[in-house]
Design a protein around this motif. Sequence first.
Motif, mmCIF file in Angstrom:
data_model
loop_
_atom_site.group_PDB
_atom_site.id
_atom_site.type_symbol
_atom_site.label_atom_id
_atom_site.label_comp_id
_atom_site.label_asym_id
_atom_site.label_seq_id
_atom_site.Cartn_x
_atom_site.Cartn_y
_atom_site.Cartn_z
ATOM 1 N N ILE A 187 -11.164 -14.935 2.686
ATOM 2 C CA ILE A 187 -12.606 -14.453 2.992
ATOM 3 C C ILE A 187 -12.680 -14.365 4.398
ATOM 4 N N PRO A 188 -12.784 -15.700 4.959
ATOM 5 C CA PRO A 188 -13.061 -15.669 6.652
ATOM 6 C C PRO A 188 -12.089 -15.245 7.318
ATOM 7 N N ALA A 189 -10.932 -14.919 6.853
ATOM 8 C CA ALA A 189 -9.735 -14.343 7.750
ATOM 9 C C ALA A 189 -9.951 -12.877 7.764
ATOM 10 N N CYS A 190 -10.719 -12.274 6.664
ATOM 11 C CA CYS A 190 -10.599 -10.834 6.555
ATOM 12 C C CYS A 190 -11.872 -10.649 7.422
ATOM 13 N N GLU A 191 -12.929 -11.481 7.455
ATOM 14 C CA GLU A 191 -14.248 -11.367 8.356
ATOM 15 C C GLU A 191 -13.830 -11.414 9.997
ATOM 16 N N ARG A 192 -13.027 -12.268 10.161
ATOM 17 C CA ARG A 192 -12.564 -12.615 11.639
ATOM 18 C C ARG A 192 -11.480 -11.745 12.075
ATOM 19 N N GLY A 193 -10.789 -10.768 11.269
ATOM 20 C CA GLY A 193 -9.847 -9.976 11.604
ATOM 21 C C GLY A 193 -8.247 -10.564 11.843
ATOM 22 N N HIS A 194 -7.998 -11.545 11.128
ATOM 23 C CA HIS A 194 -6.840 -12.376 11.292
ATOM 24 C C HIS A 194 -5.765 -11.694 10.481
ATOM 25 N N VAL A 195 -5.179 -10.448 10.892
ATOM 26 C CA VAL A 195 -4.278 -9.353 10.219
ATOM 27 C C VAL A 195 -3.028 -10.235 9.767
ATOM 28 N N ASP A 196 -2.291 -11.037 10.667
ATOM 29 C CA ASP A 196 -1.039 -11.859 10.091
ATOM 30 C C ASP A 196 -1.321 -12.837 9.140
ATOM 31 N N TYR A 197 -2.573 -13.511 9.027
ATOM 32 C CA TYR A 197 -2.858 -14.564 8.375
ATOM 33 C C TYR A 197 -3.378 -13.743 7.101
ATOM 34 N N VAL A 198 -3.941 -12.618 6.686
ATOM 35 C CA VAL A 198 -4.276 -11.973 5.558
ATOM 36 C C VAL A 198 -2.952 -11.428 5.155
ATOM 37 N N ARG A 199 -2.074 -10.771 5.696
ATOM 38 C CA ARG A 199 -0.664 -10.272 5.409
ATOM 39 C C ARG A 199 0.102 -11.316 4.696
ATOM 40 N N GLU A 200 -0.006 -12.808 5.067
ATOM 41 C CA GLU A 200 0.870 -13.816 4.684
ATOM 42 C C GLU A 200 0.108 -14.440 3.339
ATOM 43 N N VAL A 201 -1.196 -14.644 3.575
ATOM 44 C CA VAL A 201 -1.673 -15.331 2.478
ATOM 45 C C VAL A 201 -1.996 -14.419 1.159
ATOM 46 N N LEU A 202 -1.877 -13.476 1.350
ATOM 47 C CA LEU A 202 -1.493 -12.266 0.060
ATOM 48 C C LEU A 202 -0.477 -12.609 -0.712
ATOM 49 N N LYS A 203 0.521 -13.145 0.008
ATOM 50 C CA LYS A 203 1.728 -13.462 -0.654
ATOM 51 C C LYS A 203 1.890 -14.624 -1.454
ATOM 52 N N THR A 204 0.635 -15.380 -1.323
ATOM 53 C CA THR A 204 0.657 -16.646 -2.029
ATOM 54 C C THR A 204 0.081 -16.456 -3.543
ATOM 55 N N GLY A 205 -0.316 -15.300 -3.790
ATOM 56 C CA GLY A 205 -1.211 -14.910 -5.049
ATOM 57 C C GLY A 205 -2.531 -15.240 -5.206
ATOM 58 N N ILE A 206 -3.112 -15.455 -3.947
ATOM 59 C CA ILE A 206 -4.521 -15.717 -3.750
ATOM 60 C C ILE A 206 -5.433 -14.804 -4.282
ATOM 61 N N ALA A 207 -6.579 -14.804 -4.954
ATOM 62 C CA ALA A 207 -7.333 -13.974 -5.783
ATOM 63 C C ALA A 207 -7.923 -12.813 -4.806
ATOM 64 N N VAL A 208 -7.337 -11.796 -4.574
ATOM 65 C CA VAL A 208 -7.768 -10.704 -3.692
ATOM 66 C C VAL A 208 -8.933 -10.269 -3.753
ATOM 67 N N ASP A 209 -9.940 -10.205 -5.052
ATOM 68 C CA ASP A 209 -11.083 -9.676 -5.444
ATOM 69 C C ASP A 209 -12.136 -10.877 -5.718
ATOM 70 N N HIS A 210 -11.555 -12.162 -5.066
ATOM 71 C CA HIS A 210 -12.715 -13.336 -5.093
ATOM 72 C C HIS A 210 -14.207 -12.916 -4.540
ATOM 73 N N VAL A 211 -15.227 -13.127 -5.224
ATOM 74 C CA VAL A 211 -16.410 -12.799 -4.659
ATOM 75 C C VAL A 211 -17.278 -14.218 -4.334
ATOM 76 N N ASN A 212 -17.574 -14.254 -3.077
ATOM 77 C CA ASN A 212 -18.380 -15.402 -2.664
ATOM 78 C C ASN A 212 -19.799 -15.407 -2.983
ATOM 79 N N ASP A 213 -20.701 -16.530 -2.338
ATOM 80 C CA ASP A 213 -21.903 -16.532 -2.880
ATOM 81 C C ASP A 213 -22.937 -15.517 -2.634
ATOM 82 N N LEU A 214 -22.499 -14.870 -1.422
ATOM 83 C CA LEU A 214 -22.977 -13.782 -0.893
ATOM 84 C C LEU A 214 -22.855 -12.426 -1.680
#
Length: 194
Positions: A106-133
């Motif tokens: 989530i903070p990677a998406c907020e901050r525009g970290h394209v390469d990080y988002v691309r790589e972390v999505l390969k880990t199987g992280i929950a793409v639709d995780h909802v935060n407290d907001l």
Amino acid sequence: MFNGQLLTAAASGDAAAVREAVTEGADLEARDSQRRTALLLASAADHVEVAEILVAAGADPNALDAQHDTPWLVTGVTGSVAMMRALLPAHPDLTIRNRYGGISLIPACERGHVDYVREVLKTGIAVDHVNDLGWTGLLEAVILGDGSRPYQEIVRLLLAAGADPDLADANGVTALRHAEEKGQREVAEILRRA
């Protein structure tokens, strides 16, 4: 004595001093005044070699500090792909949440970290995780992003990874509606096509 050396060396990126402190028996989970471990200090400052030494020695990538940050969570803030890769062999908990209830994506998406988002999505992280907001990574990229090329690419990556474009925020507003209201034409078009 070696615990202080370990923390100071990790924060400054002094790999030789970290190696020495570890060899001399420093506690890998020793904390500073803000409850940060050596691995968290190294992660926050992007000292990859130091992190690799600490991970090899068995440091915990999930050790929470006083702000509810961990070495793993910090990679989403810094956007460091190299640090993310250095921590993966330690089997970080991809579901651990920061003080806002968000996972590292989530903070990677907020901050525009394209390469990080691309790589972390390969880990199987929950793409639709909802935060407290009530926000997902997709919503954060639109609500807190500016619609520029990095954010357009993040929206594409999230959608390709299976993000639900119709998942609304706590007020029932979708990413598409936010994009339209913010004048993010390109992002809105990407979302319409999804």
